[in-house]
Design a protein around this motif. Structure first.
Motif, PDB file in Angstrom:
ATOM      1  N   PRO A 103       4.985   6.937  -8.105  1.00 21.44           N
ATOM      2  CA  PRO A 103       4.261   6.882  -6.825  1.00 21.44           C
ATOM      3  C   PRO A 103       4.433   5.559  -6.092  1.00 21.44           C
ATOM      4  O   PRO A 103       4.223   5.503  -4.878  1.00 21.44           O
ATOM      5  CB  PRO A 103       2.799   7.093  -7.246  1.00 21.44           C
ATOM      6  N   PHE A 104       4.838   4.511  -6.794  1.00 23.61           N
ATOM      7  CA  PHE A 104       5.021   3.214  -6.145  1.00 23.61           C
ATOM      8  C   PHE A 104       6.374   3.110  -5.435  1.00 23.61           C
ATOM      9  O   PHE A 104       6.445   2.843  -4.250  1.00 23.61           O
ATOM     10  CB  PHE A 104       4.883   2.080  -7.156  1.00 23.61           C
ATOM     11  N   CYS A 105       7.452   3.315  -6.202  1.00 27.15           N
ATOM     12  CA  CYS A 105       8.788   3.121  -5.618  1.00 27.15           C
ATOM     13  C   CYS A 105       9.410   4.415  -5.106  1.00 27.15           C
ATOM     14  O   CYS A 105      10.323   4.381  -4.270  1.00 27.15           O
ATOM     15  CB  CYS A 105       9.723   2.471  -6.636  1.00 27.15           C
ATOM     16  N   GLU A 106       8.962   5.557  -5.622  1.00 29.16           N
ATOM     17  CA  GLU A 106       9.420   6.878  -5.179  1.00 29.16           C
ATOM     18  C   GLU A 106      10.927   7.072  -5.336  1.00 29.16           C
ATOM     19  O   GLU A 106      11.533   7.868  -4.623  1.00 29.16           O
ATOM     20  CB  GLU A 106       9.020   7.139  -3.722  1.00 29.16           C
TER      21      GLU A 106
ATOM     22  N   ALA B 195       7.826  -2.585  -7.647  1.00 29.10           N
ATOM     23  CA  ALA B 195       6.489  -2.985  -7.201  1.00 29.10           C
ATOM     24  C   ALA B 195       5.715  -3.661  -8.321  1.00 29.10           C
ATOM     25  O   ALA B 195       5.036  -4.677  -8.118  1.00 29.10           O
ATOM     26  CB  ALA B 195       5.724  -1.758  -6.692  1.00 29.10           C
TER      27      ALA B 195
ATOM     28  N   ARG C  49      -2.107   2.396 -10.197  1.00 34.42           N
ATOM     29  CA  ARG C  49      -1.284   3.608 -10.116  1.00 34.42           C
ATOM     30  C   ARG C  49      -2.157   4.816  -9.815  1.00 34.42           C
ATOM     31  O   ARG C  49      -1.833   5.646  -8.966  1.00 34.42           O
ATOM     32  CB  ARG C  49      -0.529   3.772 -11.427  1.00 34.42           C
TER      33      ARG C  49
ATOM     34  N   MET D  45      -3.378   4.872  -6.312  1.00 36.03           N
ATOM     35  CA  MET D  45      -2.325   5.313  -5.403  1.00 36.03           C
ATOM     36  C   MET D  45      -2.180   6.834  -5.432  1.00 36.03           C
ATOM     37  O   MET D  45      -2.075   7.494  -4.388  1.00 36.03           O
ATOM     38  CB  MET D  45      -0.996   4.657  -5.809  1.00 36.03           C
TER      39      MET D  45
ATOM     40  N   GLY E 133      -4.389   7.445  -2.443  1.00 36.47           N
ATOM     41  CA  GLY E 133      -3.384   7.035  -1.468  1.00 36.47           C
ATOM     42  C   GLY E 133      -3.410   5.559  -1.143  1.00 36.47           C
ATOM     43  O   GLY E 133      -2.847   5.130  -0.136  1.00 36.47           O
ATOM     44  N   ARG E 134      -4.029   4.747  -2.029  1.00 36.69           N
ATOM     45  CA  ARG E 134      -4.134   3.313  -1.763  1.00 36.69           C
ATOM     46  C   ARG E 134      -2.899   2.599  -2.290  1.00 36.69           C
ATOM     47  O   ARG E 134      -2.587   2.672  -3.478  1.00 36.69           O
ATOM     48  CB  ARG E 134      -5.374   2.741  -2.433  1.00 36.69           C
ATOM     49  N   LYS E 135      -2.200   1.906  -1.423  1.00 41.59           N
ATOM     50  CA  LYS E 135      -0.975   1.221  -1.819  1.00 41.59           C
ATOM     51  C   LYS E 135      -1.277   0.018  -2.708  1.00 41.59           C
ATOM     52  O   LYS E 135      -2.338  -0.596  -2.608  1.00 41.59           O
ATOM     53  CB  LYS E 135      -0.189   0.770  -0.588  1.00 41.59           C
ATOM     54  N   LEU E 136      -0.308  -0.305  -3.555  1.00 37.01           N
ATOM     55  CA  LEU E 136      -0.478  -1.418  -4.485  1.00 37.01           C
ATOM     56  C   LEU E 136      -0.477  -2.748  -3.736  1.00 37.01           C
ATOM     57  O   LEU E 136       0.413  -3.007  -2.920  1.00 37.01           O
ATOM     58  CB  LEU E 136       0.632  -1.407  -5.532  1.00 37.01           C
ATOM     59  N   ASP E 137      -1.475  -3.569  -4.006  1.00 35.85           N
ATOM     60  CA  ASP E 137      -1.565  -4.918  -3.446  1.00 35.85           C
ATOM     61  C   ASP E 137      -1.538  -5.908  -4.603  1.00 35.85           C
ATOM     62  O   ASP E 137      -2.432  -5.900  -5.457  1.00 35.85           O
ATOM     63  CB  ASP E 137      -2.857  -5.079  -2.637  1.00 35.85           C
TER      64      ASP E 137
END
Length: 420
Positions: A146-149, A164, A214, A217, A221-225
Motif C-alpha cells: 500500500p505504500f509503494c504500490e 517509503a 501500514r 494506510m 487511507g492515511r499516507k505514511l509520514d
C-alpha cells in the motif's frame, strides 16, 4: 589460493585454453585483470568477481571455512551449520523460520511493550496478514504494497525493502541499513545478537509503528509520514500502554556531530552501496568545526555494504595520511564495522583482510582513535557517499560542495559549547 575461495563462482565457466588454476592468475599488479575475467567468465560471474575488494598487502594461500564470518573452522561452527540445515528444512515445511532459543528469549525479554514484541515475533515468523500471503490463500485483493504500490507486499518487503519504509529507518537514530539484510529473520538475528536491550526495544518499537502506519494506510487511507512514525515510536515507552506522553518527555536527544578535542582532527566516513556498486564519502574537521578536507569516490565495486564500509575506512585512512594529519579520530555509523574492529579478528575473510590493512595505516599517526556514532552524527559523510556519483573521485581542501554546506553549518551550531 584456489578458485574455490570465490564461493558460488562456478569453475566450469573458465575457458580451458586460459589454464586458470589460482585466483592469483586473475590478478595483475595488485588489481583484477578485467579483460581476462570478462573473457573467462559469464557477465554475471565476472561482475561478482570484480566486486571483491583486493588487499594491497597480498595474502598467503589459506583454506577458508565458508560458514563463518572470519573463515576459520571451529567445531561449534560446524555444529551450527548442521543445525541451520535442519532448521531450514523444518522451516520449509512449517509456518516460518526459527530463531535459536537464546535469541527468542532476548526478543521477549526486551523492555519494549508486549504488543511491539509480538509484532516483531510475528514478522519473523511471517504470521502477519500481508497482502501477498492473503492472495495466496485465495483472497481477492490487490497484492501490492500500500505504500509503494509497485512490489508484492510481504514481511520482507514491508519492513526492509519498501522505499517509503527505508526512509523511516534512515531518518531514525538506529543506524540500521536494511539493504544489508535479506529477510526480517536475518535482521532480527543481527539485532538480538547485540548486547543492548534498549537498542533491541527501539527496533521492535519502530517495527510496530511501521505496522501501525501500514494499517492506517490500508483502512483509513492515511499516507505514511516519516516524522509522525518516529514521534510515535519515541512515545512507546514501557510505562506507556496507550497513554499519550508529551514528546518533550520521551524524545531522546539526537546524537549530533561533536567537536574533537584541541589538536585532534575528526574524520567521518561513510559508504553507500546498492546493487554491488558503492560510493564513498569522507570529511575532516578541526576543533572548531572548520572543514580541513573532504572527498568522494565513485564507483566502487563491493559485494556487501559491510565490505563497502571497510573499503571506505581504508580509503579515508589513506587520504588522512596524504592530507598530513597526525592526530586523528575516525568515526563510523556502521555498527558492524566498529564491532569487527574492536574484537581484533585475525580471520581469513575479505573483511578481515581489509581491516588488517586499516590497522597498518594507523601506525602513520601519532594519535589514533576509532569511535561509533549514530547516523545523525555522520550526516555530512553520508551525504557525500550517497551523492558520490555527482562528483566522482573528487577531493576538496578546506571546503565541501555547496550542496552540503547546510549540514556542515548545522553540525557546527549543534556542537557549539554554548549550546551543549
Amino acid at each position: 589460493m584456489g578458485l574455490v575461495q570465490l564461493g558460488l563462482i562456478h569453475l566450469q565457466e573458465t575457458v580451458e585454453d586460459l589454464r586458470l588454476e589460482k585466483v592469483a592468475d586473475l590478478i595483475d599488479n595488485g588489481r583484477w585483470n578485467v579483460e581476462l575475467i570478462q573473457e573467462a567468465f559469464s557477465p554475471l560471474t565476472a561482475h561478482k568477481i570484480l566486486a571483491i575488494p583486493l588487499a594491497n598487502q597480498g595474502n598467503v594461500d589459506s583454506i577458508y571455512w565458508f560458514d563463518s564470518t572470519n573463515g576459520i573452522y571451529v567445531c561449534k561452527s560446524g555444529y551450527n551449520f548442521i543445525r541451520s540445515l535442519v532448521a531450514r528444512e523444518e522451516a520449509s515445511t512449517s509456518s516460518g523460520p526459527l530463531l535459536q532459543a537464546k535469541l527468542w528469549r532476548r526478543l521477549w525479554a526486551s523492555p519494549a511493550l508486549p504488543r511491539c514484541k509480538e509484532v516483531a515475533w510475528r514478522a519473523v515468523r511471517n504470521f502477519l496478514p500481508m497482502r501477498g500471503e492473503l492472495v495466496k490463500r485465495g483472497m481477492q485483493l490487490d497484492p501490492c504494497c500500500p505504500f509503494c504500490e509497485t512490489e508484492v507486499e510481504t514481511c520482507g518487503h514491508l519492513f526492509l525493502k519498501c522505499p517509503a519504509v527505508e526512509r523511516v529507518w534512515f531518518a531514525s537514530d538506529l543506524a540500521i541499513r536494511t539493504e544489508s539484510f535479506s529477510s526480517v529473520h536475518a535482521l532480527m538475528v543481527a539485532v538480538l545478537e547485540e548486547d543492548d536491550v534498549d537498542f533491541i526495544a527501539a527496533v521492535q518499537q519502530l517495527m510496530y509503528v511501521t505496522w501501525e502506519a501500514r494499517n492506517s494506510m490500508v483502512f483509513n487511507g492515511r499516507k505514511l509520514d516519516v516524522g509522525d512514525v518516529l514521534r510515535r515510536s519515541s512515545m512507546l515507552k514501557p510505562w506507556d500502554d496507550g497513554i499519550h506522553i508529551p514528546q518533550s518527555l520521551t524524545a531522546s536527544r539526537p546524537a549530533n556531530w561533536k567537536r574533537p578535542e584541541e589538536g585532534i582532527v575528526k574524520i567521518n566516513f561513510d559508504a553507500s552501496v546498492k546493487n554491488e556498486i558503492g560510493g564513498l564519502g569522507m570529511v575532516a574537521r578541526g576543533t572548531h568545526g572548520a572543514i580541513l578536507g573532504a572527498a568522494a569516490l565513485y564507483p566502487v565495486s563491493v559485494i556487501s555494504p559491510l565490505l563497502g564500509e571497510a573499503c571506505g575506512f581504508r580509503w579515508a585512512l589513506k587520504l588522512a595520511t596524504e592530507f598530513g594529519f597526525r592526530s586523528v579520530c575516525f568515526e563510523t555509523d556502521y555498527l558492524q564495522l566498529f564491532e569487527w574492529w574492536k574484537k581484533g579478528s585475525i580471520g581469513l575473510s575479505y573483511l578481515d583482510t581489509i581491516v588488517r590493512e586499516c590497522r597498518l595505516f594507523t601506525s602513520a599517526f601519532s594519535y589514533f582513535q576509532f569511535t561509533f556514532v549514530r547516523r545523525s552524527g555522520n550526516l555530512v559523510a553520508d551525504f557525500l557517499a550517497r551523492n558520490a556519483s555527482n562528483f566522482p573521485n573528487s577531493v576538496w581542501v578546506e571546503e565541501v560542495p555547496h550542496d552540503v554546506d547546510h549540514l556542515v553549518i548545522n553540525d557546527a551550531l549543534a556542537s557549539s559549547p554554548a549550546l551543549i
